[in-house]
Design a protein around this motif. Structure first.
Motif, mmCIF file in Angstrom:
data_model
loop_
_atom_site.group_PDB
_atom_site.id
_atom_site.type_symbol
_atom_site.label_atom_id
_atom_site.label_comp_id
_atom_site.label_asym_id
_atom_site.label_seq_id
_atom_site.Cartn_x
_atom_site.Cartn_y
_atom_site.Cartn_z
ATOM 1 N N ILE A 239 0.806 -1.333 -0.092
ATOM 2 C CA ILE A 239 0.008 0.067 0.282
ATOM 3 C C ILE A 239 0.886 1.340 -0.056
ATOM 4 C CG2 ILE A 239 -1.578 1.256 1.433
ATOM 5 C CD1 ILE A 239 -2.863 -1.401 2.116
ATOM 6 N N VAL A 240 0.627 2.139 -0.879
ATOM 7 C CA VAL A 240 1.409 3.431 -1.215
ATOM 8 C C VAL A 240 0.306 4.335 -0.807
ATOM 9 C CG1 VAL A 240 3.228 2.536 -2.527
ATOM 10 C CG2 VAL A 240 1.047 3.251 -3.597
ATOM 11 N N GLU A 241 0.749 5.656 -0.816
ATOM 12 C CA GLU A 241 -0.300 6.821 -0.416
ATOM 13 C C GLU A 241 -1.161 6.856 -1.773
ATOM 14 O OE1 GLU A 241 0.707 11.501 0.030
ATOM 15 O OE2 GLU A 241 2.152 10.252 0.964
ATOM 16 N N VAL A 242 -2.406 7.183 -1.552
ATOM 17 C CA VAL A 242 -3.226 7.585 -2.841
ATOM 18 C C VAL A 242 -3.701 8.859 -2.752
ATOM 19 C CG1 VAL A 242 -5.424 6.454 -3.907
ATOM 20 C CG2 VAL A 242 -4.214 5.316 -1.865
ATOM 21 N N SER A 243 -3.686 9.688 -3.908
ATOM 22 C CA SER A 243 -4.333 10.807 -4.018
ATOM 23 C C SER A 243 -5.268 11.088 -4.970
ATOM 24 C CB SER A 243 -3.214 11.902 -4.480
ATOM 25 O OG SER A 243 -2.829 11.512 -5.837
ATOM 26 N N HIS A 244 -6.316 11.842 -4.911
ATOM 27 C CA HIS A 244 -7.366 12.033 -6.084
ATOM 28 C C HIS A 244 -6.576 12.238 -7.368
ATOM 29 C CE1 HIS A 244 -10.964 13.090 -7.815
ATOM 30 N NE2 HIS A 244 -10.645 14.390 -8.200
ATOM 31 N N GLU A 245 -5.496 12.806 -7.418
ATOM 32 C CA GLU A 245 -4.588 13.040 -8.833
ATOM 33 C C GLU A 245 -4.343 11.746 -9.478
ATOM 34 O OE1 GLU A 245 -4.291 14.785 -5.899
ATOM 35 O OE2 GLU A 245 -5.317 16.620 -6.800
#
Ligand code: HPA
Length: 269
Positions: A239-245
């Protein structure tokens, strides 16, 4: 409530010069399908009595009527999410109006986080079933007589449409996954522990939409077909950071494949 739905439908019928039996919610990954609608006429949500107003960047959202290929369709550009603060009645209001307008089949798309280890970012997942984890049920309250008090949900996503979509994907050489979509309120993405829990619960993908509309469509007797774009992965240890972009970028990349399947399925359905 019923009165509002009927007033809205009567208003729209007064403006409509087609009688679509097919509706599309242009969710993530399907925006460009709007460009393929011909003989178009549009009605802004802000001009429709009792319609909720969409909070999406600067515009209120609209209904688009016209043809997709040979089919008369109606499309919603801009949907209402529970996390935006709308009530479940507001989130699902357009689907009930669709029922009054004579819609028989609803096509939906969304972005979702994948939890099935066989999935990759950018995959399309045909939704075969769902798990409803929204904190309020869209059918809570007095039953609206479009369907039974205790609706069956044994085939919430139409099997015949899934079969046809598989055939289309195969013909066109588009890879599709199948899976269970879990709907949760958001707006946070999941913690690693939550992704793990949702996968153990039986879900392959998680997102913040679709389930309320699909429940109400089923209650109204409208058949449903849905596709998720897997925009990020909630896999233990990866799991890595998720962003809207990033979600948007993966969805844009998947858009041509999603559009191709939907366009063809809508024409054959
Ligand atoms: N979780 C919830 N909603 C989402 C996700 C996710 O990982 N990705 C896109 N929408």
């Amino acid at each position: 409530m019923l009165e509002h739905i009927q007033e809205t439908a009567a208003f729209l019928k007064g403006k409509m010069h087609t009688s679509p039996e097919t509706a599309i919610i242009l969710g993530t990954g399907l925006g460009s399908l709007a460009d393929e609608i011909t003989d178009k006429y549009e009605i802004s949500y802000k001009d429709i009595p009792h319609f909720p107003l969409s909070t999406v960047e600067g515009h209120s959202g609209k209904l688009i009527f016209g043809k997709l290929g040979q089919k008369d369709i109606m499309a919603m550009q801009g949907r209402f999410h529970f996390y935006e603060g709308y009530s479940m009645q507001e989130v699902t209001f357009p689907v009930r109006v669709m029922r009054e307008l004579g819609i028989k089949t609803l096509f939906v798309s969304n972005a979702a986080g994948g939890m099935n280890p066989a999935f990759s970012i950018g995959d399309l997942m045909i939704i075969t079933d769902h798990i409803n984890l929204f904190p309020e049920h869209p059918l809570r309250g007095k039953n609206i007589p479009y369907g039974p008090r205790f609706p069956d949900m044994s085939q919430a996503y139409d099997r015949e449409l899934i079969r046809k979509a598989d055939a289309i994907a195969q013909e066109k050489g588009i890879k599709v996954q199948h899976g269970v979509y879990l709907g949760t309120q958001g707006p946070t993405f999941e913690t690693p522990a939550e992704y793990k829990m949702f996968h153990i619960m039986g879900a392959d993908a998680v997102g913040m939409s679709t389930v309320p509309e699909v429940i109400v469509a089923n209650h109204c007797g409208i058949k449903v077909f849905g596709v998720s774009v897997i925009t990020d992965l909630g896999l233990e240890g990866q799991i890595v950071e998720v962003s809207h972009e990033e979600v948007q970028k993966a969805a844009d990349e998947a858009q041509p494949r999603m559009t191709e399947i939907m366009r063809e399925l809508i024409n054959r359905a």
